[in-house]
Design an enzyme around this catalytic site. Structure first.
Site, PDB file in Angstrom:
ATOM      1  CB  CYS B  88      -0.931   0.024   1.205  1.00  0.00           C
ATOM      2  SG  CYS B  88      -1.844  -1.512   1.352  1.00  0.00           S
ATOM      3  CG  HIS B 346      -6.203   1.482   0.228  1.00  0.00           C
ATOM      4  ND1 HIS B 346      -5.275   2.414  -0.169  1.00  0.00           N
ATOM      5  CD2 HIS B 346      -5.485   0.446   0.722  1.00  0.00           C
ATOM      6  CE1 HIS B 346      -4.067   1.956   0.074  1.00  0.00           C
ATOM      7  NE2 HIS B 346      -4.147   0.766   0.616  1.00  0.00           N
TER       8      HIS B 346
END
Lengths: 108, 401, 486
Positions: B88, B346
């Site tokens: 991420c 996200h």
């Protein structure tokens, strides 16, 4: 502890999914009133996968019933948390007999 | 002796798409959308770009492998495109590449891109993949991210002997505050104010994390064009410039996963990377000097623990600060002024650059008063990938002269 | 005046000599020698009813603007889906407007003419116009069966309208009855058939004359008034008997092409009609009959407009383009009748992203490209940023269909490693006429047919089949143009 009565059958959306409160009930248990909620959740857009659940939670014993309103105009009751694990076990048994299809019963 | 990145790189321009379920838009559409805004902001022509770094995490769908997607879609003039991936933290990793490219003197102007088109998967959630390698796929637990981060919450509660009720209360406030901020942000996916009682009444996904403590899948892209301070001053002589003050990454050493001394209450990587970042930026008292932050709130507990891992809250005092409103938009150090992952979702590699975009925009005073941080000096981004015991933490600090 | 405005047809290139099939399976059914004369047309591995119907429909609209199409009806008993309207796939490949009627006709072999009647009725009622009807079938017979030798693959298409009609619709007569000479259950792969003698004598022998007589009575004509009588029936003996009973002269009965194509089910009457139209003259009266779960009989009269119609491939052109399929087993594998090992790699996931299929349907189905309005560069697939390095304009594009433009081979290869059901896999970069370059699969050719600079046409084909999920998806391939047609 204050409990805010959320509306029934409305989707409460988060970015990962939503939940609904289907039923708000009061159980008479050993002379006291136990507040419980029957809910369902659908996790449909979470990074972590899909799923959902059918569950209940028990905010606690009602000490007042809708005794005030909050800023949002929702009713507020006072509850006392049920901490004792033996009591929790007994209440769980009563509730799961009443709602045999709800596998999870949480105590706040 | 290495000098670090402080004041060697200026962000010349940035772009960020609306994040969300962009059903009608292809990855190409997302890339073009972010790029158009970025080029215009940077006041340069495409042909002046000399190199680019492309962050994307998901291979199974999305834009494929390698860097060709960016060259072919944006019709970049045969310049380098380096694809980077670090879970991420891929977005900040792309930014890092571009910054080092410029700081090294190898390039004058470079592009950093983060993009993820995840809503072609066809089902909720991310595509399955052995993200931690074949051995973990063979013998590791059948775990989910909320399950792994939930252990951070129970670990935190145990370590500091804070009742779980209070931890949950603090986590709820973290989510509530972010949703309040997201309402005002036209680029956010979810723009609803969520009453705190709705957050508290949400189901437990993985105890003690509830529905509102978890983040979601979205499509999005963001990008930055970076250059040297000298070139920036020539292109924008009369404008405030945002400088990169620090860029630090820390990757787990195996201690948290395999050794027995980690306290399970926060991320060692965040603690290390932030210390190094403050040193690089010349910040001695982060609690006093950091003006605002965008952190990786994939789960509310992450944000809570991160406040301490960033050495801003005292160990064990994170919940106090949170519940005092220290990190609210009108608090001492606004955290997630744009709404964070809670409101944006996200799209993995885009998130790190979206955080930088928010800090950049705030530093330049670009937002209307209702969501502007007052007179910010330093903005910090914290971009975390992996799980609490195996992760990568990337910190960027930006500042205005 | 309502009727057929235009028409088209398609017979796949491969022909399988029936003696090769008999050579493989005659040991189990030696009587099949009776049916082993001639050859049958066989769809390539990348063809099915949808692709063939599309090819016939495109042929049908030769000379017409796609925006004129007011409806698309697809008829087949061998659709690639029980549920996914294949008329939408044909319409998408035609780049037709999306606000038109689309419908699938199925359930019995008369579905092709049923669709045609429905189109004629709609146009006649004024509720739609320029409806393209396309019927195709890819029927399967079990190995060693009579059906295997009888059936062929093909498609026929008619556009129904009320302007410049080439064959006026004069009337129809329909019967519907549950005469089950054969059937296929909802889970079955193959038909099941009853005794042939019953089918010949009571089926064809009774119902075809019934339909013809019914039409003649209704329209006040005699069976012998027709220049061409068109009806499907693959039993030679039954045909002779029907012709005799109704007094047809042999040269007025349209050849059913049993020995060169085979019986193409729902497409058969329309293919035979297309062949008849290839040779028809103004004033010819045509009688078209279908058979299968009842009969439709339609009466058309050819007009002067037929002389003005632009030439098209149709059945005559399709018959001229052929290649021998000299391997019976290939046919069995292509039709998924026998399992072949595709290796572990062959089991890799073929994901279909329906969001992407929807978002890019005009590109995938319609082969829509974009042309930069600033520098004129045509590019495929459509781009937002112009690919011309001298231009690079952003969002200055107009959409343009290139499926009918053809192109020229820029580079090519023949690849023995790439997975293919008809190896070698041939693919290469094609410069699309008008601009743009993309790498396409080549099909319906041998390696010797490919050369740099060779002209190609684009053909709508199966792009992939996901066996795990039973998904067939489509795209365009490039087919080298035969020398004589250039």
């Amino acid at each position: 502890m204050k409990y805010v009565h959320l509306p029934l059958n409305e989707e409460m959306r988060s970015i990962g999914g939503y939940y609904k409160i289907f039923e708000e009930g009061v159980l008479d248990y050993e002379g006291r009133k136990v507040l419980y909620l029957v809910k369902g959740a659908h996790v449909e857009t979470s990074c972590c996968g899909s799923g959902g659940m059918a569950y209940m939670n028990v905010p606690g014993y009602l000490t007042t019933w809708k005794s005030e309103k909050n800023d949002g105009g929702l009713d507020v009751s006072e509850v006392k948390r049920i901490r004792d694990s033996a009591t929790q076990k007994k209440i769980r048994k009563v509730l799961s007999e009443k709602y045999p299809y709800i596998p999870v019963i949480d105590f706040d | 002796m290495s000098e670090g990145i402080r004041d060697k790189v200026v962000i010349l321009g940035m772009g960020c798409t609306r994040f969300g379920e962009r059903w009608d838009d292809s990855p190409e559409d997302l890339a073009v959308e972010a790029f158009i805004e970025c080029l215009e902001d940077a006041k340069i022509e495409k042909k002046e770009l000399q190199a680019s770094w492309l962050g994307s995490h998901i291979d199974e769908i999305n834009i494929g492998k390698g860097g060709n997607f960016l060259g072919t879609t944006l019709k970049l003039p045969l310049i380098p495109v380096t694809r980077v991936e670090n879970f991420c933290a891929s977005g900040t990793e792309a930014f890092r590449g571009a910054c080092y490219g410029v700081a090294s003197g190898a390039y004058d102007i470079a592009l950093a891109f983060g993009i993820e088109k995840l809503k072609d998967t066809g089902y909720g959630g991310l595509p399955d993949s052995p993200a931690f390698g074949q051995m973990q796929a063979a013998i590791g637990p059948n775990a989910t991210a909320p399950g792994m981060f939930a252990q951070l919450a129970t670990g935190y509660s145990a370590r500091y002997d804070i009742p779980m009720d209070r931890v949950k209360e603090a986590m709820a406030h973290v989510s509530w505050k972010s949703h309040q901020n997201g309402v005002k942000n036209p680029r956010a996916h979810l723009r609803k104010p969520i009453p705190i009682e709705q957050i508290m009444g949400a189901p437990m996904i993985a105890y003690p994390l509830g529905l509102f403590d978890c983040c979601g899948v979205s499509d999005g892209a963001a990008c930055a064009i970076v250059t040297t301070p000298e070139i920036a001053k020539k292109i924008k002589p009369n404008e405030d410039l945002v400088k990169v003050k620090a860029l630090q990454i820390s990757v787990s050493s195996g201690e948290e996963a395999l050794y027995t001394d980690w306290d399970g209450a926060g991320m060692l990587t965040t603690r290390k990377a932030s210390s190094m970042a403050y040193e690089e930026a010349g910040i001695k008292n982060p609690r006093k000097e950091i003006s605002m932050m965008e952190v990786h709130d994939c789960f509310s507990i992450t944000e809570l623990a991160t406040m301490e891992d960033l050495h801003i809250s005292e160990p064990g005092k994170g919940p106090d600060d949170v519940l005092d409103g220290f990190f609210d938009l009108d608090g001492q150090i606004p955290c997630q002024p744009d709404g964070g992952l809670k409101c944006f979702g996200h799209p993995i590699a885009a998130s790190g650059l979206r955080m930088i975009y928010e800090m950049y925009s705030q530093l330049l005073g670009r937002w209307p008063e209702d969501r502007a941080v007052k007179d910010p000096k330093f903005g910090l981004t914290h971009n975390l990938g992996g799980v609490p015991n195996q992760n990568v933490c990337s910190i960027a600090i930006l500042g205005r002269d | 005046m309502v009727g057929i405005r235009s028409y088209g047809g398609y017979v796949p290139r491969y022909r399988l000599n029936k003696m090769i099939v008999f050579g493989g399976m005659g040991w189990i059914n030696p009587a099949n020698i009776m049916n082993a004369q001639g050859e049958k047309a066989v769809a390539n591995f990348d063809e099915d009813s949808v692709t063939m119907a599309t090819t016939a429909a495109i042929d049908c609209v030769t000379g017409f603007g796609r925006e004129e199409i007011g409806g698309v009806y697809f008829a087949s008993t061998t659709s690639s889906y029980k549920e996914r309207l294949c008329a939408n796939l044909v319409a998408g490949a035609l780049a037709a407007d999306e606000s038109i009627r689309t419908a699938d006709f199925a359930g019995g072999l008369k579905a092709g003419t049923t669709a045609l009647i429905a189109a004629l009725d709609a146009v006649g009622a004024g509720s739609a116009n320029n409806i393209v009807v396309s019927a195709a079938d890819c029927r399967l017979g079990k190995m060693g069966s009579v059906q295997e030798l009888m059936f062929g693959d093909g498609a026929g298409s008619m556009m129904v309208g009320d302007k410049d009609v080439i064959a006026e619709f004069k009337g129809s007569f329909s019967t519907g009855h549950d005469f089950v000479d054969h059937f296929r259950g909802s889970e079955a792969k193959y038909d099941r058939q009853w005794e042939e003698r019953w089918i010949r004598d009571i089926g064809f022998g009774q119902f075809v004359p019934e339909a013809i007589n019914g039409l003649c009575e209704k329209c006040g004509v005699a069976p012998t008034d027709f220049a061409k009588i068109i009806y499907p029936c693959y039993y030679g003996g039954a045909r002779k008997k029907i012709n005799k009973t109704l007094g047809f002269e042999p040269d007025k009965v349209q050849d059913n092409m049993q020995a060169i194509i085979g019986d193409c089910g729902t497409a058969q009457p329309l293919m035979m009609l297309a062949k008849a139209l290839d040779e028809a003259k103004p004033g010819d009266k045509l009688l078209v009959v279908s058979y299968g779960s009842g009969c439709d009989a339609l009466y058309f009269e050819v007009t002067d407009n037929i002389t003005k119609l632009a030439p098209r491939r149709s059945i005559t052109g399709s018959l001229a383009k052929r290649a021998d399929l000299d391997n019976y087993i290939k046919y069995l594998v292509w039709r998924r009748m026998v399992p072949a090992d595709t290796g572990l790699r062959g089991e890799e996931q073929k994901w279909t992203r329906w969001t992407l299929q929807w978002r890019t349907r005009k590109v995938i189905l319609g082969m829509e490209a974009s042309r930069c309005t600033k520098c004129g560069t045509q590019q495929f697939p459509p781009q937002r940023i112009c690919v011309n390095p001298e231009c690079g304009a952003i969002d200055e594009m107009e959409r343009v269909i290139v499926s009918d433009k053809g192109g020229k081979v820029f580079s090519f290869t023949s690849d023995m490693l790439a997975a293919s059901a008809n190896p070698p896999a041939m693919y290469g970069a094609v410069d699309i006429n008008g601009g743009g370059r993309y790498v396409f699969d080549f099909t319906d050719c041998a390696i010797d047919d490919l050369a740099v600079g060779k002209s190609v046409d684009f053909s709508f084909r199966i792009k992939y089949y996901d066996a795990m999920r039973d998904i067939t998806n489509y795209f365009w391939k490039a087919v080298p143009v035969a020398e004589e047609a250039e």
